[in-house]
Design a protein around this motif. Sequence first.
Motif, PDB file in Angstrom:
ATOM      1  N   VAL A 182      58.659  29.371  76.571  1.00  0.00           N
ATOM      2  CA  VAL A 182      59.858  30.201  76.488  1.00  0.00           C
ATOM      3  C   VAL A 182      61.101  29.377  76.807  1.00  0.00           C
ATOM      4  N   LEU A 204      53.168  29.682  79.171  1.00  0.00           N
ATOM      5  CA  LEU A 204      54.201  30.598  78.699  1.00  0.00           C
ATOM      6  C   LEU A 204      55.602  30.209  79.169  1.00  0.00           C
ATOM      7  N   MET A 223      47.901  31.127  82.327  1.00  0.00           N
ATOM      8  CA  MET A 223      48.730  31.703  81.286  1.00  0.00           C
ATOM      9  C   MET A 223      50.214  31.381  81.537  1.00  0.00           C
ATOM     10  N   GLU A 224      50.640  31.496  82.791  1.00  0.00           N
ATOM     11  CA  GLU A 224      52.038  31.210  83.103  1.00  0.00           C
ATOM     12  C   GLU A 224      52.378  29.738  82.893  1.00  0.00           C
TER      13      GLU A 224
END
Length: 112
Positions: A9, A5, A1-2
């Motif tokens: 961002v 993400l 997920m990181e």
Amino acid sequence: MEEVLVPLVFFGSIAAVIISLSYYRNRRMERTALIAAGKEASIFDYGKPKHYLSLKYGMLLVGVALGIIVGNSISQNSGMPEEMAFLSMMLLFGGASLVLFYIIQKTLLKDE
């Protein structure tokens, strides 16, 4: 997920800065061109703002804080996962506070 993400961002914030800078540059150029042409730039005067922003953000933060408190009690007293309880209650109370703000602002603007 990181892995998804963080780059999203990062590049999204860079794009937001570039877009906002170009928006303000174009707006400044339009105003300067109107003034240089001798035309009235009164279309950019929006008058007295009647947005009650401090009330809006204050109510939103109070709603989110109430959502955190209620989410904590729900996660402790039921079988709901903690993340789901916190997020759902923060969104619910934050949204309810914004709807309440809209109603208050509508009545305040009607009185003026």
